[in-house]
Design an enzyme around this catalytic site. Structure first.
Site, PDB file in Angstrom:
ATOM      1  N   HIS A  73      92.489 102.050  55.056  1.00 29.90           N
ATOM      2  CA  HIS A  73      91.373 102.597  55.819  1.00 29.90           C
ATOM      3  C   HIS A  73      90.203 101.632  55.841  1.00 29.90           C
ATOM      4  O   HIS A  73      89.952 100.923  54.872  1.00 29.90           O
ATOM      5  CB  HIS A  73      90.928 103.959  55.272  1.00 29.90           C
ATOM      6  CG  HIS A  73      90.452 103.930  53.843  1.00 29.90           C
ATOM      7  ND1 HIS A  73      89.132 103.709  53.510  1.00 29.90           N
ATOM      8  CD2 HIS A  73      91.100 104.098  52.675  1.00 29.90           C
ATOM      9  CE1 HIS A  73      88.997 103.759  52.191  1.00 29.90           C
ATOM     10  NE2 HIS A  73      90.179 103.980  51.654  1.00 29.90           N
ATOM     11  N   ASP A  75      87.128 102.846  56.812  1.00 34.13           N
ATOM     12  CA  ASP A  75      85.896 103.601  56.584  1.00 34.13           C
ATOM     13  C   ASP A  75      85.525 103.515  55.108  1.00 34.13           C
ATOM     14  O   ASP A  75      86.378 103.260  54.250  1.00 34.13           O
ATOM     15  CB  ASP A  75      86.029 105.063  57.039  1.00 34.13           C
ATOM     16  CG  ASP A  75      87.150 105.816  56.339  1.00 34.13           C
ATOM     17  OD1 ASP A  75      88.193 105.214  56.056  1.00 34.13           O
ATOM     18  OD2 ASP A  75      86.965 107.026  56.061  1.00 34.13           O
ATOM     19  N   ASP A 106      87.320  99.428  47.826  1.00 39.08           N
ATOM     20  CA  ASP A 106      88.002 100.571  48.464  1.00 39.08           C
ATOM     21  C   ASP A 106      87.632 100.606  49.929  1.00 39.08           C
ATOM     22  O   ASP A 106      86.697 101.270  50.295  1.00 39.08           O
ATOM     23  CB  ASP A 106      87.598 101.862  47.736  1.00 39.08           C
ATOM     24  CG  ASP A 106      88.301 103.084  48.283  1.00 39.08           C
ATOM     25  OD1 ASP A 106      89.288 102.917  49.007  1.00 39.08           O
ATOM     26  OD2 ASP A 106      87.851 104.201  47.992  1.00 39.08           O
ATOM     27  N   GLU A 140      89.565 108.292  56.167  1.00 38.71           N
ATOM     28  CA  GLU A 140      90.232 108.548  54.883  1.00 38.71           C
ATOM     29  C   GLU A 140      89.247 109.151  53.906  1.00 38.71           C
ATOM     30  O   GLU A 140      89.560 110.064  53.161  1.00 38.71           O
ATOM     31  CB  GLU A 140      90.808 107.251  54.314  1.00 38.71           C
ATOM     32  CG  GLU A 140      91.939 107.470  53.317  1.00 38.71           C
ATOM     33  CD  GLU A 140      91.479 107.764  51.905  1.00 38.71           C
ATOM     34  OE1 GLU A 140      92.248 108.359  51.135  1.00 38.71           O
ATOM     35  OE2 GLU A 140      90.333 107.400  51.559  1.00 38.71           O
ATOM     36  N   GLU A 141      88.022 108.621  53.925  1.00 39.67           N
ATOM     37  CA  GLU A 141      87.001 109.097  52.989  1.00 39.67           C
ATOM     38  C   GLU A 141      86.391 110.414  53.456  1.00 39.67           C
ATOM     39  O   GLU A 141      85.703 111.085  52.708  1.00 39.67           O
ATOM     40  CB  GLU A 141      85.896 108.045  52.823  1.00 39.67           C
ATOM     41  CG  GLU A 141      86.376 106.677  52.363  1.00 39.67           C
ATOM     42  CD  GLU A 141      86.821 106.680  50.909  1.00 39.67           C
ATOM     43  OE1 GLU A 141      86.925 107.763  50.306  1.00 39.67           O
ATOM     44  OE2 GLU A 141      87.086 105.581  50.391  1.00 39.67           O
ATOM     45  N   GLU A 169      95.611 101.049  48.776  1.00 39.01           N
ATOM     46  CA  GLU A 169      94.482 101.632  48.017  1.00 39.01           C
ATOM     47  C   GLU A 169      94.390 101.007  46.630  1.00 39.01           C
ATOM     48  O   GLU A 169      95.391 100.589  46.067  1.00 39.01           O
ATOM     49  CB  GLU A 169      94.710 103.140  47.840  1.00 39.01           C
ATOM     50  CG  GLU A 169      94.571 103.960  49.092  1.00 39.01           C
ATOM     51  CD  GLU A 169      93.135 104.315  49.437  1.00 39.01           C
ATOM     52  OE1 GLU A 169      92.212 103.901  48.708  1.00 39.01           O
ATOM     53  OE2 GLU A 169      92.947 104.989  50.452  1.00 39.01           O
ATOM     54  N   HIS A 321      83.630 103.502  45.151  1.00 40.09           N
ATOM     55  CA  HIS A 321      82.602 104.513  45.463  1.00 40.09           C
ATOM     56  C   HIS A 321      81.330 104.341  44.628  1.00 40.09           C
ATOM     57  O   HIS A 321      80.429 105.183  44.686  1.00 40.09           O
ATOM     58  CB  HIS A 321      83.135 105.952  45.289  1.00 40.09           C
ATOM     59  CG  HIS A 321      84.264 106.299  46.219  1.00 40.09           C
ATOM     60  ND1 HIS A 321      84.618 107.588  46.504  1.00 40.09           N
ATOM     61  CD2 HIS A 321      85.094 105.526  46.942  1.00 40.09           C
ATOM     62  CE1 HIS A 321      85.643 107.587  47.357  1.00 40.09           C
ATOM     63  NE2 HIS A 321      85.939 106.329  47.622  1.00 40.09           N
TER      64      HIS A 321
HETATM   65 ZN    ZN Z   1      90.317 104.372  49.586  1.00 41.44          ZN
END
Ligand code: ZN
Length: 348
Positions: A73, A75, A106, A140-141, A169, A321
């Site tokens: 992903h 995003d 990520d 995805e997030e 991931e 994150h």
């Molecule tokens: Zn991820």
């Protein structure tokens, strides 16, 4: 053809503030890069009532089978308080051997590593027997409604065959090479409401306190032994996540008590030869034998597994994150090498 440098590409991707569901142009940018490598590409925008539209990308190089797919992903989660960062999260910086920026971990760097790996592989194997594809989502997030789930439906309808899917991931807890994820436990949320009879605390015989019953039920639920787990899966587990009794008075027996619980259950999985090949490649490059694990939260592999066998391997997830999200430059190089060797072995 020139190969693509993974660090350069990771930086370029991080510069786009693609906070779910905003695309900020990053999908088009990657599409252009892939076209230069010879990929046929399609940007798939999906929208549903009460949701924002999301752009996804499916790209394929070659027409023959087997089709090796990389999924990821573009995003990212919001940066949070900018003052907590030592750098601008969308102006990638290198500090002490680490690339810092939102998505560095990520998982924009992992995508950069795979695209670089493809460019190396294609340079050395102009005619290879099969196809390489990328399934990149922008959801995805977020709520994951207009993302991989819909792309998979689209591919299914078009009878697009994927033979194996590697999800990039971040899977390693501390060191690159430690962990491959081969599945996830299922998840189920249960909501329990006990309706009683409201009354005065001093006259309990005229009331029926639902909180007493609620606690008893939760205790029994928690004591259930679902199973012992399997070789690769942890035992099924239930956790109470919320207990809620809406009551503002201290002298009133409540009329209603609510609770929520979540069960993570295991399942059997089918591992195959490719898993062992990938495990070998990782071991050779990192000198660590990766554990085959089923830990962690959900990922888009839950959608892709409906059309192809999947496993997940990417960077070290420690800073995902977080503020000052980062990837070690050494790991980024190694991951590129791992990905290009996986391609080499897969199409051997
Ligand atoms: Zn991820």
């Amino acid at each position: 053809m020139q190969t693509i440098n993974e660090l350069q590409l990771a930086k370029e991707l991080i510069r786009y503030p693609s906070i779910t569901p905003i695309d900020a142009g990053v999908m088009k940018f990657l599409e252009k890069k892939l076209r230069k490598l010879g990929f046929k590409t399609k940007i798939l925008e999906f929208k549903e009532k009460n949701t924002k539209p999301v752009k996804n990308l499916y790209a394929r190089l070659g027409t023959k089978g087997p089709n090796f797919c990389y999924a990821g992903h573009l995003d990212v989660v919001p940066a949070g308080n900018l003052k907590d960062w030592t750098v601008n999260p969308f102006r990638p910086s290198i500090k002490k051997g680490h690339l810092i920026g939102r998505g560095a971990n990520d998982m924009k760097s992992s995508i950069a590593a795979f695209v670089s790996a493809v460019s190396i592989f294609v340079k050395n194997n102009k005619e290879f027997n099969g196809s390489i594809s990328l399934l990149i989502t922008g959801d995805e997030e977020g709520i994951a409604i207009n993302g991989t789930k819909k792309v998979v439906e689209y591919l299914k309808k078009r009878k697009e065959k994927i033979n194996f899917c590697l999800v990039g991931e971040p899977t390693n807890p501390n060191k690159l090479g430690e962990m491959i994820k081969i599945g996830r436990r299922g998840s189920m949320t249960g909501r329990l409401s006990v309706i009683g009879v409201q009354g005065h605390v001093a006259y309990p015989h005229r009331a029926n306190n639902p909180s007493t019953t609620l606690v008893q039920i939760l205790k029994e639920l928690k004591e259930i032994k679902f199973d012992k787990g399997t070789k690769d899966f942890q035992p099924t587990n239930l956790e109470v996540t919320k207990i809620n009794i809406d009551n503002t008075a201290d002298n009133v027996i409540p009329g209603l008590a609510n609770a929520t619980f979540n069960i993570r259950f295991n399942n059997n999985h089918s591992s195959n030869q490719t898993t062992y090949m990938i495990q070998d490649v990782i071991k050779k490059i990192t000198k660590i034998k990766p554990e085959l694990s089923t830990t962690g939260g959900t990922s888009d592999a839950r959608f892709i597994r409906k059309i192809a066998p999947c496993l997940e391997f990417g960077l070290v997830g420690k800073t995902m994150h977080k503020v000052d999200e980062a990837v070690s430059l050494g790991d980024l190089k190694k991951l590129t090498l791992i990905y290009s060797n996986i391609l080499k072995n897969y199409f051997k």
